[in-house]
Motif scaffolding. Structure first.
Motif, mmCIF file in Angstrom:
data_model
loop_
_atom_site.group_PDB
_atom_site.id
_atom_site.type_symbol
_atom_site.label_atom_id
_atom_site.label_comp_id
_atom_site.label_asym_id
_atom_site.label_seq_id
_atom_site.Cartn_x
_atom_site.Cartn_y
_atom_site.Cartn_z
ATOM 1 N N MET A 142 54.244 54.333 20.374
ATOM 2 C CA MET A 142 53.913 55.069 19.160
ATOM 3 C C MET A 142 52.517 54.669 18.679
ATOM 4 O O MET A 142 52.200 53.493 18.563
ATOM 5 N N ASN A 144 49.080 56.234 15.975
ATOM 6 C CA ASN A 144 48.847 57.101 14.830
ATOM 7 C C ASN A 144 47.437 57.633 14.931
ATOM 8 O O ASN A 144 46.494 56.903 15.233
ATOM 9 N N PRO A 148 40.461 58.785 8.404
ATOM 10 C CA PRO A 148 40.386 58.277 7.036
ATOM 11 C C PRO A 148 39.427 59.055 6.139
ATOM 12 O O PRO A 148 39.690 59.192 4.942
ATOM 13 N N LYS A 153 46.430 61.625 8.238
ATOM 14 C CA LYS A 153 46.806 60.983 9.497
ATOM 15 C C LYS A 153 48.161 61.521 9.909
ATOM 16 O O LYS A 153 48.872 62.138 9.101
ATOM 17 N N ILE A 154 48.506 61.315 11.174
ATOM 18 C CA ILE A 154 49.828 61.726 11.647
ATOM 19 C C ILE A 154 50.223 60.815 12.799
ATOM 20 O O ILE A 154 49.362 60.341 13.532
ATOM 21 N N ASP A 155 51.521 60.543 12.925
ATOM 22 C CA ASP A 155 51.965 59.670 14.014
ATOM 23 C C ASP A 155 51.869 60.380 15.350
ATOM 24 O O ASP A 155 52.126 61.582 15.449
ATOM 25 N N ARG A 182 40.979 56.638 13.951
ATOM 26 C CA ARG A 182 41.545 55.318 14.221
ATOM 27 C C ARG A 182 43.040 55.413 14.424
ATOM 28 O O ARG A 182 43.697 56.314 13.897
ATOM 29 N N TYR A 184 46.514 53.969 13.416
ATOM 30 C CA TYR A 184 47.065 53.256 12.254
ATOM 31 C C TYR A 184 48.473 52.717 12.516
ATOM 32 O O TYR A 184 49.219 52.481 11.574
ATOM 33 N N GLU A 185 48.868 52.614 13.767
ATOM 34 C CA GLU A 185 50.189 52.048 14.046
ATOM 35 C C GLU A 185 50.014 50.991 15.129
ATOM 36 O O GLU A 185 49.382 51.265 16.154
ATOM 37 N N LEU A 186 50.541 49.799 14.862
ATOM 38 C CA LEU A 186 50.398 48.719 15.839
ATOM 39 C C LEU A 186 50.955 49.164 17.191
ATOM 40 O O LEU A 186 52.107 49.567 17.296
ATOM 41 N N CYS A 187 50.080 49.123 18.221
ATOM 42 C CA CYS A 187 50.468 49.714 19.506
ATOM 43 C C CYS A 187 50.208 48.765 20.656
ATOM 44 O O CYS A 187 50.103 49.182 21.800
ATOM 45 N N HIS A 191 45.170 47.510 19.877
ATOM 46 C CA HIS A 191 45.262 48.319 18.661
ATOM 47 C C HIS A 191 43.965 48.297 17.846
ATOM 48 O O HIS A 191 43.477 49.331 17.387
ATOM 49 N N THR A 192 43.399 47.104 17.684
ATOM 50 C CA THR A 192 42.188 46.948 16.875
ATOM 51 C C THR A 192 41.061 47.852 17.362
ATOM 52 O O THR A 192 40.268 48.368 16.576
ATOM 53 N N ILE A 195 39.587 53.115 18.606
ATOM 54 C CA ILE A 195 38.742 53.878 17.689
ATOM 55 C C ILE A 195 38.072 54.996 18.485
ATOM 56 O O ILE A 195 37.623 54.768 19.611
ATOM 57 N N PRO B 136 58.563 52.744 21.213
ATOM 58 C CA PRO B 136 59.015 51.990 22.385
ATOM 59 C C PRO B 136 58.171 50.764 22.706
ATOM 60 O O PRO B 136 58.313 50.212 23.800
ATOM 61 N N LEU B 137 57.323 50.317 21.770
ATOM 62 C CA LEU B 137 56.564 49.094 22.042
ATOM 63 C C LEU B 137 57.510 47.906 22.225
ATOM 64 O O LEU B 137 57.181 46.932 22.905
ATOM 65 N N SER B 232 61.097 56.432 19.378
ATOM 66 C CA SER B 232 60.490 55.968 18.122
ATOM 67 C C SER B 232 61.289 56.365 16.895
ATOM 68 O O SER B 232 61.487 55.566 15.982
ATOM 69 N N MET B 297 54.905 60.087 7.972
ATOM 70 C CA MET B 297 53.902 60.525 8.935
ATOM 71 C C MET B 297 54.469 60.755 10.334
ATOM 72 O O MET B 297 53.737 60.929 11.281
ATOM 73 N N TYR B 368 49.357 60.259 3.027
ATOM 74 C CA TYR B 368 48.544 60.684 4.169
ATOM 75 C C TYR B 368 47.358 59.739 4.384
ATOM 76 O O TYR B 368 46.875 59.587 5.493
ATOM 77 N N LEU B 369 46.873 59.123 3.302
ATOM 78 C CA LEU B 369 45.830 58.118 3.487
ATOM 79 C C LEU B 369 46.418 56.710 3.550
ATOM 80 O O LEU B 369 46.035 55.901 4.389
ATOM 81 N N GLY B 372 50.170 52.932 6.668
ATOM 82 C CA GLY B 372 49.623 52.063 7.709
ATOM 83 C C GLY B 372 48.323 51.373 7.335
ATOM 84 O O GLY B 372 47.653 50.824 8.193
ATOM 85 N N PRO B 438 43.086 49.881 8.692
ATOM 86 C CA PRO B 438 44.423 49.820 9.290
ATOM 87 C C PRO B 438 45.015 48.419 9.202
ATOM 88 O O PRO B 438 44.275 47.436 9.220
ATOM 89 N N ILE B 441 44.993 44.746 12.393
ATOM 90 C CA ILE B 441 43.840 44.677 13.292
ATOM 91 C C ILE B 441 43.216 43.307 13.125
ATOM 92 O O ILE B 441 43.249 42.727 12.041
#
Lengths: 223, 777
Positions: A142, A144, A148, A153-155, A182, A184-187, A191-192, A195, B136-137, B232, B297, B368-369, B372, B438, B441
């Motif tokens: 997952m 995102n 910004p 944003k959307i997943d 960017r 926005y979900e830890l993946c 992840h960092t 971009i 699934p992480l 997910s 989201m 939306y902003l 996360g 985010p 990070i």
């Protein structure tokens, strides 16, 4: 960014945020103010009589109802505003007027697929002034897909396609503007650094670029 | 009370609620020091845009462990610890309803924490998935290290601990109130703990279910979270159904504490106590219905999101009410700004800011902003750290003289409060300016504009962290060198201080003298008698930790762990048969509306509620993936309906035999009991034998194997969990049969037969739901 150059989604967002903030700040200032005032003004000093313990027989039902009514009206008034903006964000303009770009997030980059089969990596060029519909998915975990500057944003979820649409504003001097994309979900560990850039350019320049991509792809025999 | 000296044996074997309370408190403070150190590492890493202190993998594991430890192994256990000590005192109970289970909750909690920390030292390290463990992480494809499996199992072990303790608390509050402690007079803190535990009962089984599915995914090859149909969204649904109530599980005890502290130091009754309780109940009820706001989201239905936006806004109305009740208590008060009072007022300040920023996120358009981003981090740290930690520290100071009979250093306490309060705001307020940064990070080299806010936050962290550490040092100093405290140094009026359970008005008329006497007698008796010590809870918990470690790393070790658990359980039964353990007699007091129901029965009913939620969650997961799957094998092709139907009849007959056994002993027939029990046991064993020995091998031979997709995944997992329950029932029957043959049941005394009968009926009912869902449709 000057005010004129803000995307419509960001303008709406700012207005709604400001309204909510005013109400929230006033409410917070009122309650915190009362608390601090009473805590200091009523503090124990020698000779200050203690109010009788049995002084509160009646349940404060009237106050409670009044308060609940006021906050319900405020909250649900705002909720109506949020509903309208959310409806606007949820339903994109007709596909005929828009450019649809398929976005696939993966560890740890974004790929963009245009209707004429051009695919780019970590760089998404779009024309200003035209609605862009992103059709977002993921090919592994997952993620995102976040813009910004557009306040949206959307997943990106494996096996699902989520829609997000924006319109990039036309710059006063017709210049090209680069925005950040960017995750926005830890993946995972990358992840960092997940971009990408969103490059909004005047429509004529965009078409030129898209055509050059198509022809270069035809020359190399790509599909 | 006056235990002389320190004895390791006492602390390992105690079942006294005060001792266990202290164990919980001390252990949770250990965990905040660990979790807080991790947080300091994160803040130092982020002090500059690019930092080489933590490499990405280590950084992700650090934030994950920080989140898990702080929420699950620090915040709620500290509340549970305080509740352990003070709920029985507030309601005038001699102890918790089930003291040995109480000890077991603690030891399971401790060793689950040890397991979690040990994941850091495994090859590949611990989980780097965030505390939300998103799918699934979290599957072995993307997080292959065994540390993730062990972390999930540690979490599940904690869920067991929490469920046991919530059964215990609810039963105690329902059944063990002293005379005079009616529902109307129940103290605010006890109310908040009751609500917290009701929430725990509903919130933890779903996460336990999710963790069972995750474990089978990682170990046995099921595909719940690696498939698109589950994946997910399935994880997020199960996780947040637990995760959002968890926020209130953390916040409600803090609110209850603030109410107690405010009442004492404003010298006024709580403003609108009845209203406070109504609001508390409303928040509890609504908090089960807001979890989707964590998933705005994910692209799930527009109407669903709007509906949950409304419930999220709705919950803020009673919640604001709670805060206003607290603030209005000050209005006509005479306020003493002691250290606990300052912390309570600070906590209210934070709950106001944290609550209002939370409402912002209830509006989908703003989310939306914010989703996360560091805005969210700021919001929930105002709630979790500001409200909860300040509330809990207020409690530690407030009850310090009661626990230790000593006084802490007031001046240092106040100075540390102001430093903490300022440090906290320097630390978390900048987060509200980082709505586009985010979470999770480890560098922001591409966005140098975030640097000033991050640097400010780090400076705040370097003030707040040490101040908190010094706060604990101040308490320890007070314990070691403080002056002796009076019995009620604050002039508090609540029952845990006065021991007067029948009301203030009567106290003036001198009636209270009686109950005072009763309390002091209770206190004299409470130094724990020898028979109230037991090694079994700690042994079982160690066994569980060994079993889970072995399960992940090396099978033979798991067998050892299982052996230890079984031996301890058998010993537990033997102790019971010999009446070796002195059971606490319940004070005859207020127990409406459970006057005629024994505490054991109340406990089992509450346990069954958690079981219903557990199976409900598993079934929901099954139905969810099934409805989303485009193809699903026809039941008749993969299952043998004849065997299934036969087995259904066997299990039903077994239940019938159980009922006959119960009927027999009610009319005093020990012989009837024995034959009924043996019948039920034989039929139950036959059910398992058919299931595991005939049916499963047949199905596997036909290619229906557990790793073969969602259909076999859900079939084998749900059937497996049910079979495990049948196994537990059979173990219980073995105990009953042994007890019956030693002739210990009579027409008057046969509670355990009744309890197992209830459980066995439940296992049967679950089967009656599973059977059509798998075999017939």
């Amino acid at each position: 960014m000057s005010q004129q150059a803000l995307p419509p989604s960001a303008v709406d967002w700012n207005n709604f945020f400001n309204l909510t903030s005013y109400i929230g700040l006033i409410a917070a200032a009122l309650v915190i103010g009362l608390m601090v005032y009473w805590a200091i003004n009523n503090r124990y000093r020698k000779g200050r009589p203690v109010t009788a313990w049995q002084g509160l027989g009646r349940a404060p039902a009237r106050e409670a109802v009044t308060f609940a009514a006021i906050s319900t009206i405020l909250l649900f008034g705002l909720a109506v505003g949020s509903y309208r903006l959310n409806t606007y964000l949820q339903y994109p303009p007709p596909i005929s007027e828009s450019l649809v770009i398929d976005v696939t997030a993966f560890q740890w980059a974004f790929s963009f697929h245009y209707p004429n089969n051009v695919t780019t990596l970590d760089e998404c060029r779009i024309p200003t002034g035209q609605p862009i519909i992103f059709n977002v998915t993921s090919s592994d975990v997952m993620h995102n897909f976040g813009l910004p500057d557009f306040k949206v944003k959307i997943d990106a979820i494996p096996g699902r396609y989520n829609i997000l649409w924006i319109t990039a504003p036309t710059m006063p001097d017709n210049s090209t503007m680069t925005y950040q994309i960017r995750c926005y979900e830890l993946c995972g560990v990358g992840h960092t650094y997940m971009i990408a850039s969103l490059i909004a350019m005047p429509p004529s320049e965009f078409n030129q670029w898209l055509n050059s991509q198509t022809s270069s792809m035809n020359m190399t025999g790509g599909s | 009370m006056a235990y002389q000296g320190f004895s390791i044996k006492r602390w390992l074997t105690t079942t006294d609620h005060k001792d266990i309370g202290i164990l919980y408190i001390v252990t949770s403070i250990y965990f905040i020091i660990v979790g807080g150190s991790l947080a300091e590492l994160v803040r130092i890493q982020l002090a500059v845009p690019s930092n080489s202190l933590l490499v990405p993998a280590t950084y992700e594991q650090t934030v994950t462990l920080h989140g898990l430890i702080m929420i699950l192994w620090f915040l709620s256990p500290l509340g549970v610890g305080l509740a352990n000590y003070f709920v029985p005192k507030q309601i005038g109970a001699k102890d918790m309803s089930f003291p040995r289970l109480n000890a077991m909750s603690y030891w399971l909690y401790l060793f689950s924490g040890v397991l979690l920390l040990s994941t850091l030292f495994l090859p590949g390290g611990g989980a780097g998935t965030g505390w939300t463990l998103y799918a699934p992480l979290n599957t072995s494809l993307y997080s292959p290290q065994p540390g993730v499996t062990l972390a999930a199992l540690a979490f599940a072990m904690l869920a067991v601990s929490v469920t046991i303790s919530s059964i215990n608390f609810i039963t105690t509050i329902l059944r063990a109130r002293a005379k005079g402690v009616t529902w109307r007079r129940l103290p605010a803190f006890t109310w908040s703990i009751l609500m917290t535990n009701i929430l725990m009962l509903f919130a933890f089984p779903p996460i336990a279910a999710a963790l069972v599915l995750l474990t089978t995914d990682r170990v046995l090859g099921t595909v719940f979270f690696s498939s698109f149909e589950g994946g997910s969204i399935l994880w997020a649904q199960l996780f947040w159904f637990f995760g959002h109530p968890e926020v209130y599980i953390v916040a409600l005890p803090a609110l209850g504490i603030m109410a107690e502290v405010l009442v004492t130091f404003a010298q006024r009754p709580l403003f609108g106590k009845t209203l406070f309780v109504i609001e508390l109940s409303a928040v509890t009820a609504l908090s089960i219905g807001v979890w989707i706001h964590h998933m705005f989201m994910t692209g799930i239905g527009f109407d669903v999101r709007e509906a949950f936006s409304l419930t999220t806004l709705a919950i803020s109305v009673p919640f604001e009410g709670l805060v206003l009740n607290l603030v209005l208590t000050l209005r006509k008060g005479t306020i003493k700004l002691t250290t606990p009072m300052l912390y309570a007022l600070g906590g209210i300040f934070f709950v106001i800011l944290g609550g209002i920023t939370g409402v912002f996120q209830g509006f989908i358009v703003l989310d939306y902003l914010f989703h996360g981003s560091y805005w969210v981090v700021g919001h929930f740290h105002y709630v979790m750290v500001g409200t909860a930690i300040f509330g809990l520290v207020a409690a530690l100071y407030y009850w310090f003289p009661k626990i230790t009979n000593k006084m802490y250093n007031e001046k240092r306490g106040k100075i540390l409060f102001f430093i903490s309060f300022i440090g906290f705001n320097i630390l978390y307020f900048p987060y509200f300016f980082l709505a586009d940064m985010p979470r999770r990070i480890e560098s922001y080299a591409a966005n140098p504009q975030w640097w000033p806010f991050n640097l400010t936050a780090t400076i705040g962290a370097l003030i707040f962290g040490p101040a908190l550490l010094l706060t604990f040092a101040n308490l320890i100093q007070g314990y070691r060198k403080g002056k002796g405290a009076e019995a009620n140094p604050w002039g508090a009026r609540e029952t845990e201080w006065t021991g007067n359970f029948t009301g203030a008005a009567q106290a003036e008329e001198g009636v209270a003298a009686d109950s005072q006497k009763e309390v002091s007698r209770m206190e004299e008796n409470s130094p724990v008698e020898k028979s109230r010590f037991t090694y079994l809870p700690v042994t079982i918990s160690v066994g569980a930790a060994v079993f889970l470690t072995g399960f992940v790393l090396f099978w033979p070790v798991a067998v050892m762990g299982l052996g230890v658990i079984l031996a301890a359980i058998i010993q537990w039964f033997k102790d019971d048969v010999r009446d070796k353990y002195a059971v606490v007699k319940e004070a005859i007091g207020e127990n409406w509306p459970f006057n005629s129901v024994s505490k054991e029965k109340v406990g089992v009913w509450i346990f069954l509620v958690s079981e219903v939620v557990l199976f409900g969650s598993l079934l929901t997961a099954y139905i969810y993936v099934r409805l989303r799957s485009p193809v699903w094998p026809a039941a008749a092709q993969v299952h043998n309906i004849t065997i299934g139907t036969t087995n259904t009849l066997i299990l039903l007959t077994s239940s019938l035999a159980m009922i006959l056994a119960l009927q027999a002993i009610r009319s005093g027939s020990l012989r009837g009991l024995k034959s009924g029990l043996i019948g039920a046991f034989t039929l139950g064993t036959a059910f398992l034998a058919v299931k595991l020995g005939v049916e499963w091998p047949l199905e596997i031979a036909n290619g229906f194997v557990i790793s073969g997709g969602l259909a076999p995944s859900s079939y084998f997992t749900l059937m497996g969990v049910h079979a495990l329950h049948v196994g537990v029932g059979l173990a219980g029957m073995t105990y009953l049969i042994a007890k019956a043959f030693s002739g210990r049941f009579t027409a008057q005394s046969h509670t355990s037969v009744e309890l197992l009968g209830l459980y066995w009926a439940f296992v049967d009912i679950v089967w009656l739901i599973l059977f059509p869902l798998f075999y017939l449709v």
